[in-house]
Write a protein that holds these residues in place. Structure first.
Motif, mmCIF file in Angstrom:
data_model
loop_
_atom_site.group_PDB
_atom_site.id
_atom_site.type_symbol
_atom_site.label_atom_id
_atom_site.label_comp_id
_atom_site.label_asym_id
_atom_site.label_seq_id
_atom_site.Cartn_x
_atom_site.Cartn_y
_atom_site.Cartn_z
ATOM 1 N N LEU A 111 23.462 -39.861 -100.613
ATOM 2 C CA LEU A 111 24.066 -41.182 -100.742
ATOM 3 C C LEU A 111 25.083 -41.207 -101.878
ATOM 4 C CD1 LEU A 111 20.902 -43.436 -100.251
ATOM 5 C CD2 LEU A 111 22.593 -42.778 -98.548
ATOM 6 N N TYR A 112 24.722 -40.578 -102.991
ATOM 7 C CA TYR A 112 25.615 -40.561 -104.154
ATOM 8 C C TYR A 112 26.887 -39.778 -103.852
ATOM 9 C CZ TYR A 112 27.292 -39.872 -108.900
ATOM 10 O OH TYR A 112 28.071 -39.845 -110.031
ATOM 11 N N SER A 113 26.769 -38.693 -103.070
ATOM 12 C CA SER A 113 27.944 -37.882 -102.743
ATOM 13 C C SER A 113 28.959 -38.676 -101.932
ATOM 14 C CB SER A 113 27.529 -36.628 -101.967
ATOM 15 O OG SER A 113 26.971 -36.972 -100.705
ATOM 16 N N GLY A 140 27.163 -31.464 -92.645
ATOM 17 C CA GLY A 140 26.279 -31.849 -93.744
ATOM 18 C C GLY A 140 26.671 -33.223 -94.243
ATOM 19 N N TYR A 141 27.006 -33.292 -95.535
ATOM 20 C CA TYR A 141 27.480 -34.546 -96.126
ATOM 21 C C TYR A 141 28.896 -34.378 -96.662
ATOM 22 C CZ TYR A 141 22.482 -35.495 -95.989
ATOM 23 O OH TYR A 141 21.182 -35.658 -95.576
ATOM 24 N N ALA A 142 29.628 -33.390 -96.127
ATOM 25 C CA ALA A 142 30.935 -33.037 -96.673
ATOM 26 C C ALA A 142 31.957 -34.158 -96.536
ATOM 27 C CB ALA A 142 31.460 -31.773 -96.000
ATOM 28 N N THR A 143 31.873 -34.945 -95.478
ATOM 29 C CA THR A 143 32.838 -36.036 -95.277
ATOM 30 C C THR A 143 32.154 -37.404 -95.267
ATOM 31 O OG1 THR A 143 32.679 -35.831 -92.862
ATOM 32 C CG2 THR A 143 34.390 -34.543 -93.962
ATOM 33 N N GLU A 144 30.959 -37.453 -95.787
ATOM 34 C CA GLU A 144 30.245 -38.737 -95.849
ATOM 35 C C GLU A 144 30.930 -39.651 -96.851
ATOM 36 O OE1 GLU A 144 28.080 -40.485 -93.738
ATOM 37 O OE2 GLU A 144 26.645 -38.856 -94.060
ATOM 38 N N VAL A 145 31.293 -40.852 -96.415
ATOM 39 C CA VAL A 145 31.876 -41.860 -97.295
ATOM 40 C C VAL A 145 30.955 -43.073 -97.322
ATOM 41 C CG1 VAL A 145 34.269 -41.099 -97.017
ATOM 42 C CG2 VAL A 145 33.299 -42.724 -95.381
ATOM 43 N N MET A 146 31.239 -44.012 -98.190
ATOM 44 C CA MET A 146 30.330 -45.147 -98.374
ATOM 45 C C MET A 146 30.149 -45.943 -97.081
ATOM 46 S SD MET A 146 30.903 -46.673 -102.215
ATOM 47 C CE MET A 146 32.686 -46.772 -102.164
ATOM 48 N N ALA A 147 31.239 -46.164 -96.355
ATOM 49 C CA ALA A 147 31.138 -46.969 -95.135
ATOM 50 C C ALA A 147 30.292 -46.263 -94.076
ATOM 51 C CB ALA A 147 32.535 -47.253 -94.585
ATOM 52 N N SER A 148 30.448 -44.951 -93.936
ATOM 53 C CA SER A 148 29.649 -44.226 -92.945
ATOM 54 C C SER A 148 28.183 -44.164 -93.361
ATOM 55 C CB SER A 148 30.199 -42.814 -92.738
ATOM 56 O OG SER A 148 30.110 -42.045 -93.920
ATOM 57 N N LYS A 196 18.569 -48.104 -106.880
ATOM 58 C CA LYS A 196 18.068 -46.867 -107.482
ATOM 59 C C LYS A 196 17.995 -45.760 -106.430
ATOM 60 C CE LYS A 196 15.259 -49.247 -110.971
ATOM 61 N NZ LYS A 196 13.879 -49.540 -111.431
ATOM 62 N N THR A 197 17.529 -46.111 -105.235
ATOM 63 C CA THR A 197 17.452 -45.130 -104.156
ATOM 64 C C THR A 197 18.828 -44.622 -103.779
ATOM 65 O OG1 THR A 197 15.478 -46.204 -103.252
ATOM 66 C CG2 THR A 197 16.701 -44.746 -101.773
ATOM 67 N N GLY A 253 24.208 -50.758 -100.129
ATOM 68 C CA GLY A 253 25.400 -49.922 -100.050
ATOM 69 C C GLY A 253 26.659 -50.741 -99.891
ATOM 70 N N ASN A 254 26.593 -51.811 -99.098
ATOM 71 C CA ASN A 254 27.735 -52.709 -98.955
ATOM 72 C C ASN A 254 28.102 -53.370 -100.269
ATOM 73 O OD1 ASN A 254 28.949 -52.778 -96.376
ATOM 74 N ND2 ASN A 254 27.155 -53.758 -95.509
ATOM 75 N N VAL A 255 27.079 -53.808 -101.008
ATOM 76 C CA VAL A 255 27.319 -54.447 -102.307
ATOM 77 C C VAL A 255 27.955 -53.449 -103.273
ATOM 78 C CG1 VAL A 255 26.206 -55.483 -104.325
ATOM 79 C CG2 VAL A 255 25.485 -56.145 -102.022
ATOM 80 N N ILE A 256 27.448 -52.214 -103.270
ATOM 81 C CA ILE A 256 28.010 -51.184 -104.144
ATOM 82 C C ILE A 256 29.462 -50.896 -103.767
ATOM 83 C CG2 ILE A 256 27.869 -48.723 -104.756
ATOM 84 C CD1 ILE A 256 24.802 -49.010 -104.453
ATOM 85 N N MET A 257 29.745 -50.814 -102.472
ATOM 86 C CA MET A 257 31.106 -50.568 -102.017
ATOM 87 C C MET A 257 32.038 -51.690 -102.448
ATOM 88 S SD MET A 257 32.436 -49.402 -98.241
ATOM 89 C CE MET A 257 31.804 -50.849 -97.377
#
Length: 285
Positions: A60-62, A235-243, A52-53, A260-264
């Motif tokens: 995180l969602y971005s 900012g979060y412009a290039t934030e990806v799940m792994a980072s 949920k967080t 986050g790993n499980v979601i990825m």
């Protein structure tokens, strides 16, 4: 017959043990710890609060959205560029062996080294790219410091580095096509473009499918190039799940990073398996 059947069943046991120990078991453990707040001494069960967080926090969602954009664009660009490079490099040009080496060379360079090099090339004032643009009468940009261009700058760098592998796969696929198809098409008066559409494209589909799957999964898992060039910013412009997972782990939020790993893993599986099934169905037609 019974002995042969028993032997064949026991024969797969070592592979199943390795698969269970190194894949299934870690996956189950990861899923369990994704529902806890834990450190290296203890853990507290929290249900789906970490998930949920992850989805309620915009930063995180971005990262999920950026990862999808990154994977789709890198996959598409590598597919198109590599295909036409392979067509050119399987033609009758004399220097094709040298050019194949040149095209593949970027893949031999460390990803971190590529990231550092392109950071220098894209420097807003001292970078070679902006200097060339200025010499041609244009206006340079802050490629990696602008939230609107940073992600696409990294994508283009990724394509430059990874297109060589895709090209090699396409070359292998095109060289396996029987030359008599082209000879028959030439006798019938088909142009080079018509031969490309009617012969090369459909008969290169297995290679094309491999490129799509490998490039898409690679894009979904990307981390090192992003980290070397932008660190997830500005900012979060290039934030990806792994980072994002890495940053949460480094900050001590181990449960959140595990979630986050499980979601990825889930996102990659839910997208890659149907995509592969669809591509294989098209290949069989």
């Amino acid at each position: 017959m019974d002995k042969k059947k028993i032997y064949s069943n026991w024969f797969i046991v070592p592979a199943m043990v390795i698969f269970t120990v190194f894949f299934l078991l870690p996956m189950v453990i990861s899923f369990f710890f994704s529902m806890t707040v834990w450190d290296f001494n203890s853990f507290t069960f929290c249900g789906f609060d970490n998930f949920k967080t992850f989805f309620s926090d915009s930063s995180l969602y971005s990262s999920v959205i950026n990862t999808l954009i990154y994977a789709i664009l890198t996959c598409g660009l590598k597919l198109i560029i590599a295909f036409f490079l392979a067509v050119f490099l399987t033609s009758k040009i004399k220097t094709k062996n040298f050019l194949r080496s040149v095209v593949f060379f970027p893949n031999l360079i460390s990803t971190i080294a590529v990231g550092i090099t392109f950071c220098a090339l894209m420097h807003p004032s001292k970078g070679l790219i902006n200097q060339v643009i200025t010499m041609l009468g244009g206006t340079g940009m802050d490629w990696l410091g602008n939230t609107k261009t940073a992600l696409y700058a990294v994508i283009l760098t990724d394509v430059w580095k990874g297109v060589g592998v895709a090209t090699v796969i396409f070359i292998a696929g095109m060289q396996s096509i029987d030359k008599t198809y082209y000879e028959a098409a030439s006798i019938d008066g088909a142009t080079a473009w018509e031969q490309l559409k009617a012969i090369t494209v459909p008969l290169s589909r297995p290679a094309m499918n491999s490129v799509i799957i490998l490039a898409f999964i690679g894009g979904m898992r990307t981390f090192d190039l992003i980290w070397a060039m932008t660190g997830g910013g500005p900012g979060y412009a290039t934030e990806v799940m792994a980072s994002t997972v890495y940053k949460q782990y480094a900050a001590g939020f181990y449960g959140l990073s595990t979630a986050g790993n499980v979601i990825m893993f889930a996102v990659i599986a839910l997208l890659a398996f149907p995509l592969q099934k669809f591509l294989l169905s098209k290949e069989a037609e």
